[in-house]
Design a protein around this motif. Structure first.
Motif, short mmCIF file in Angstrom:
data_model
loop_
_atom_site.label_atom_id
_atom_site.label_comp_id
_atom_site.label_asym_id
_atom_site.label_seq_id
_atom_site.Cartn_x
_atom_site.Cartn_y
_atom_site.Cartn_z
N THR A 1 19.74 4.68 -6.04
CA THR A 1 19.61 5.47 -7.26
C THR A 1 20.12 4.74 -8.49
OG1 THR A 1 19.71 7.57 -6.07
CG2 THR A 1 20.35 7.61 -8.38
N ARG A 2 21.30 4.12 -8.39
CA ARG A 2 21.85 3.41 -9.53
C ARG A 2 21.19 2.05 -9.72
NH1 ARG A 2 26.68 5.30 -11.73
NH2 ARG A 2 27.78 6.92 -10.55
N GLU A 3 20.99 1.33 -8.64
CA GLU A 3 20.46 -0.03 -8.74
C GLU A 3 19.03 -0.05 -9.27
OE1 GLU A 3 19.29 -3.73 -5.73
OE2 GLU A 3 20.62 -2.11 -5.06
N LYS A 4 18.23 0.95 -8.90
CA LYS A 4 16.82 0.98 -9.28
C LYS A 4 16.51 2.19 -10.15
CE LYS A 4 15.23 -2.67 -7.05
NZ LYS A 4 14.53 -3.80 -7.73
N THR A 5 17.41 2.55 -11.04
CA THR A 5 17.19 3.68 -11.92
C THR A 5 15.86 3.53 -12.66
OG1 THR A 5 19.55 4.09 -12.22
CG2 THR A 5 18.07 4.96 -13.90
N GLY A 6 15.06 4.57 -12.61
CA GLY A 6 13.76 4.53 -13.29
C GLY A 6 12.61 4.21 -12.37
N SER A 7 12.91 3.72 -11.16
CA SER A 7 11.85 3.38 -10.22
C SER A 7 11.43 4.61 -9.42
CB SER A 7 12.30 2.29 -9.25
OG SER A 7 11.35 2.10 -8.22
N ALA A 8 10.13 4.68 -9.14
CA ALA A 8 9.62 5.74 -8.26
C ALA A 8 9.74 5.35 -6.80
CB ALA A 8 8.17 6.05 -8.60
#
Length: 526
Positions: A332-339
């Protein structure tokens, strides 16, 4: 290998034979799986006596309720097709849906009865059932010509035959799209589509058989119904059903019922975070909070993560029942914005919108296409729309623009039809909206293209802001300048109290454009 019966009605009845937690908590009332199964079976028997047969369509018009679920299971019991109708639609829109699907039976809550009565002579339905069994609904009149009370179709003296066996290709539901570009289309969802979405979800989301799920998103929407709700019921968990979303009540339910799973759109999570007491509330039981249905502001993800709740992004459409990609909670934090990445049993491919050629490289934008057992076979009685949506190799073309990073994670950019072309450059509104949502004091942001004599189109930003915040276009451009190319920056700004949204919580850009046109030139623009 022999086909497997995946009827949700049969699954509910199997659950009812063994001790399990309460199946439904609805407006303060606890309903066991045995009771829900019994009333659904009795309802099915009553509908059968009224001529409902396998493949006939049963339409439901009303808010979230235990009766909504009962109707779904009764339809499945007979092999009929469930058609949940958006309760916010106007009479003409409801008329179109009922005629398009050829509804055999209507199940309607009081409060929607008068709207339906205004169009009854124009629709084919032969059975008109009025809900009189739900104390949370407005009271039904003692006599209502042309209507059969639901209580009359239920009763212990009706023989209930075994439910019809249902398989992958049997039609389960018709769910009508929002129709932002024309008349709504009926998305055909098979029992296999619904079942394989559940397999996908259970494979990657921390769901458990005894989960407590909170259903506050509209159940007529595929996310509200099939993201978690239906699966929780047939597996053995508890679904807390609220007739509508109220942020304060939602927070109370999360705490009081020790809710484990929740599906909501970004606007709902944002409203929840603004409830007084949110920061102190005990949300320790909430393991699976899935956000989808609209672009997710990165700041919303960060705010919840700081609060100890990892919002798990997913992406999909009604046509994918609903999920095609998912971002694991640990990223969630590492790839914020990814679907996220493709669901385990779903294929994803990026294609050039014009040529249909596959895009293999990373960071290249293209139309995201989906193929798999959770994908609709097409649109009801609309072969032209079905042919337009699927290519010759079976890929469903979603109309969403996305790119894939070096590690294979997808990022949804925008809808192809919403793209702005300014001076020959493509501008994707969602990309601009994500930046503007970070503007200090901004609550919501929307971007549309407006005609421009020099550039063809330019970017108009519509902001909803905290009281006392009234940014000028120069201030907004200065803020966004370090994040966006200059041709993507807004050339005008308008302020609105609240952005218009449809019943599914998605931004209603058609309504927003009408609002903009109505305001000009009187509205303050910069």
């Amino acid at each position: 290998m022999a086909a497997v019966d995946i009827s949700p009605a049969a699954a509910l009845y199997r659950r009812a034979r063994v001790p399990t937690p309460t199946a439904v908590v609805y407006e303060g009332r606890e309903i066991s799986a045995e009771e829900l199964g019994r009333t659904a079976g009795e309802f099915a028997a009553g509908l059968s006596e009224r001529g409902l047969r396998r493949g006939d369509r049963v339409a439901y018009l009303g808010f979230n309720s235990a009766t909504f679920l009962e109707t779904l299971f009764a339809a499945a019991h007979l092999g009929a097709v469930f058609v949940p109708v958006n309760f916010r639609l106007a009479a003409d829109e409801v008329r179109h849906i009922l005629n398009d699907c050829g509804a055999h039976t209507l199940v309607v809550e009081e409060g929607h009865r008068e709207l339906v009565e205004s169009i009854l002579t124009d629709v084919p339905a032969r059975n008109h059932v009025l809900v009189d069994t739900d104390p949370a609904c407005p009271a039904a009149p003692l006599t209502a010509p042309t209507w059969t009370p639901l209580s009359r179709l239920r009763g212990p003296h009706r023989p209930v035959r075994e439910p019809v066996a249902l398989y992958d290709d049997d039609l389960a539901a018709l769910m009508y799209t929002s129709g932002t570009t024309g008349r709504p289309k009926g998305v055909m969802l098979t029992h296999g589509n619904l079942w394989w979405n559940a397999v996908n979800v259970d494979s990657v989301v921390d769901t458990r058989c005894d989960d407590v799920n909170l259903a506050v998103a509209p159940l007529f929407h595929i996310g509200g119904l099939n993201a978690l709700t239906l699966r929780t019921l047939v597996r053995g968990g508890t679904v807390v059903v609220r007739r509508a979303f109220d942020p304060a009540r939602c927070l109370e339910d999360l705490v009081d019922h020790r809710v484990n799973s929740l599906f909501a759109v970004p606007a709902m999570f944002a409203a929840l975070a603004r409830v007084p007491g949110f920061a102190e509330a005990d949300l320790g039981a909430l393991r699976s909070a899935i956000v989808a249905g609209a672009p997710v502001p990165p700041q919303l993800i960060r705010d919840y993560a700081d609060r100890g709740v990892l919002l798990q992004q997913a992406w999909g459409l009604t046509e994918t029942a609903p999920f095609a990609t998912y971002l694991p909670a640990g990223l969630t934090r590492e790839k914020t914005g990814s679907a996220g990445v493709p669901m385990p049993y779903t294929g994803i491919r990026l294609m050039h919108p014009g040529t249909g050629a596959a895009i293999d490289g990373h960071d290249v934008r293209g139309e995201i296409c989906v193929r798999g057992p959770n994908v609709t076979p097409g649109y009801w009685d609309n072969p032209d729309a079905t042919r337009a949506a699927f290519d010759d190799t079976g890929w469903f073309h979603t109309g969403d623009i996305a790119y894939r990073d070096e590690e294979g994670f997808y990022y949804i950019v925008d809808r192809l039809k919403d793209m702005i072309i300014s001076g020959g450059e493509n501008v994707y509104p969602a990309e601009v909206e994500r930046v503007l949502a970070e503007y200090p004091g901004a609550l919501e942001a929307a971007v549309i293209g407006v005609p421009d004599p020099r550039w063809g189109e330019t970017v108009l930003a519509v902001l909803s802001c905290e009281a006392g915040t009234a940014p000028t276009v120069e201030e907004v451009r200065a803020f966004a300048d370090g994040y966006l190319a200059r041709y993507k920056l807004p050339t005008r700004v308008m302020l609105i109290e609240r952005l218009p949204r449809n019943a599914s919580g998605k931004l209603d850009k058609a309504e927003l454009r009408r609002w903009v046109e109505a305001q000009e030139p009187a509205a303050r623009t910069s």
